[in-house]
Design an enzyme around this catalytic site. Structure first.
Site, PDB file in Angstrom:
ATOM      1  N   ASN A  14      -7.329   3.536   8.065  1.00  0.00           N
ATOM      2  CA  ASN A  14      -7.004   2.648   9.179  1.00  0.00           C
ATOM      3  C   ASN A  14      -6.346   3.395  10.333  1.00  0.00           C
ATOM      4  O   ASN A  14      -6.315   2.898  11.461  1.00  0.00           O
ATOM      5  CB  ASN A  14      -6.091   1.509   8.709  1.00  0.00           C
ATOM      6  CG  ASN A  14      -6.850   0.470   7.901  1.00  0.00           C
ATOM      7  OD1 ASN A  14      -7.876  -0.022   8.344  1.00  0.00           O
ATOM      8  ND2 ASN A  14      -6.373   0.165   6.713  1.00  0.00           N
ATOM      9  N   LYS A 216      -6.507   6.606  -2.416  1.00  0.00           N
ATOM     10  CA  LYS A 216      -6.334   7.872  -1.709  1.00  0.00           C
ATOM     11  C   LYS A 216      -4.952   8.481  -1.935  1.00  0.00           C
ATOM     12  O   LYS A 216      -4.815   9.692  -2.138  1.00  0.00           O
ATOM     13  CB  LYS A 216      -6.592   7.641  -0.215  1.00  0.00           C
ATOM     14  CG  LYS A 216      -6.308   8.818   0.692  1.00  0.00           C
ATOM     15  CD  LYS A 216      -4.943   8.735   1.380  1.00  0.00           C
ATOM     16  CE  LYS A 216      -4.784   7.474   2.201  1.00  0.00           C
ATOM     17  NZ  LYS A 216      -3.439   7.381   2.826  1.00  0.00           N
ATOM     18  N   LYS A 278       2.611   3.475  -0.965  1.00  0.00           N
ATOM     19  CA  LYS A 278       2.985   4.790  -0.439  1.00  0.00           C
ATOM     20  C   LYS A 278       4.198   5.337  -1.190  1.00  0.00           C
ATOM     21  O   LYS A 278       4.234   6.503  -1.594  1.00  0.00           O
ATOM     22  CB  LYS A 278       3.264   4.694   1.055  1.00  0.00           C
ATOM     23  CG  LYS A 278       2.068   4.275   1.900  1.00  0.00           C
ATOM     24  CD  LYS A 278       2.448   4.125   3.356  1.00  0.00           C
ATOM     25  CE  LYS A 278       1.257   3.793   4.242  1.00  0.00           C
ATOM     26  NZ  LYS A 278       0.600   2.516   3.903  1.00  0.00           N
TER      27      LYS A 278
END
Length: 316
Positions: A14, A216, A278
């Site tokens: 993004n 990811k 994250k």
């Protein structure tokens, strides 16, 4: 082996799309050109750099094009779509980084590597595909595609129906030795794009692609651990992480221990679909490496954050 410290930077897919009105290939390329200046700042500061990137929106675009062209050509399998985006996004970064390095007189080669991520074909994720991908459909179209292609389809947050695929945990990186050798030559390496192409090993020792996607940030954490990186950085939309976000008692965080970060995550201080993944990825890396640091900061603050002047750090 190089004595330079290694920083692994994980850009999200993004991050290449600033808004819905600017999502063309040329728009994404322009955004990459802006962001690579901050990556080259790290090279100028003496760091070796491994860059990973997301690909969620871009895989969606490929699958949407595939849907629209279904009457003309066969559908694109998910693992091939991930490979496509690794090549295309890798090319964007490779060209832009090379140009910026040349502008600054830095003789650093840049390599984009199509990367395969080994997963367990018995991972529980394959029993419950839950990662939405591709475009939105009405229920009738979704059910028809489910019957026609054997897809799993899900209703996505009241916005329509989408295909869902498994998201297994990464076990290893097939090209790990190659990545390490490239880094040791002084190259800036782009690898693990989109979490890597998910593959499993057959009983005959052959690699087989899978209709799945790998997170990811988890793949980047695995790379950081396998390569004994000195820093794992996730650029995001804010310079620091906050607790009580958006409330009068909001507090920006400078440095957290592993235990503090884990406690705040369990308390729900970090958004499920935004900051929490994250933080969890950084935790999975930092808790196993005594001198390593995990950092969340904005792209433009990468060099300052590595120098300890900003960003939120997670340390052991």
């Amino acid at each position: 082996m190089s004595n330079q410290k290694l920083a692994i930077v994980a850009f999200g897919g993004n991050a290449l799309i600033e808004d819905d009105a600017r999502c063309s290939i040329l728009d994404q390329s322009a955004t990459v050109e802006k962001n690579v200046t901050y990556i080259v700042d790290l090279v100028e500061a003496g760091w070796r750099v491994l860059l990973t990137h997301g690909n969620g929106p871009q895989v969606g675009f490929i699958l949407r094009r595939s849907d629209l062209a279904a009457c003309e050509v066969a559908p694109v399998p998910v693992d091939y779509a991930v490979g496509d985006t690794q090549g295309a996004i890798g090319y964007m970064f490779q060209r832009a980084l090379t140009n910026e390095l040349r502008r600054r007189g830095l003789n650093t080669p840049v390599v984009a590597l199509v990367t395969q991520t080994l997963v367990d074909e018995n991972d529980p994720a394959f029993d419950t595909p839950c990662k939405p991908i591709g475009g939105f459909m009405d229920e009738a179209t979704a059910k028809a595609n489910e019957d026609k292609y054997g897809w799993t389809v899900v209703e996505d947050s009241g916005r329509g129906w989408r295909r869902a695929v498994p998201s297994p945990r990464p076990k290893d990186i097939v090209e790990l030795d190659v990545i390490e050798k490239l880094l040791d030559t002084g190259a800036l390496v782009i690898a693990g794009g989109g979490g890597g192409i998910p593959v499993c090993e057959t009983t005959e020792g052959q690699l087989q692609g899978l209709e799945a996607v790998v997170d990811k940030d988890l793949t980047t954490a695995l790379l950081a651990s396998k390569l004994n990186a000195d820093a794992f950085i996730i650029p995001t939309g804010v310079e620091k992480v906050a607790i009580n976000f958006g409330r009068p008692d909001q507090q920006w965080l400078d440095t957290l221990s592993v235990d503090e970060a884990a406690r705040l995550s369990e308390e729900g201080q970090f958004g499920e679909g935004s900051m929490k993944p994250k933080v969890e990825a950084l935790l999975s890396y930092v808790r196993n490496h005594d001198s390593a640091i995990g950092i969340i900061t904005s792209p433009q603050s990468l060099a300052k954050a590595l120098a300890g002047d900003t960003g939120t750090r997670i340390v052991k």
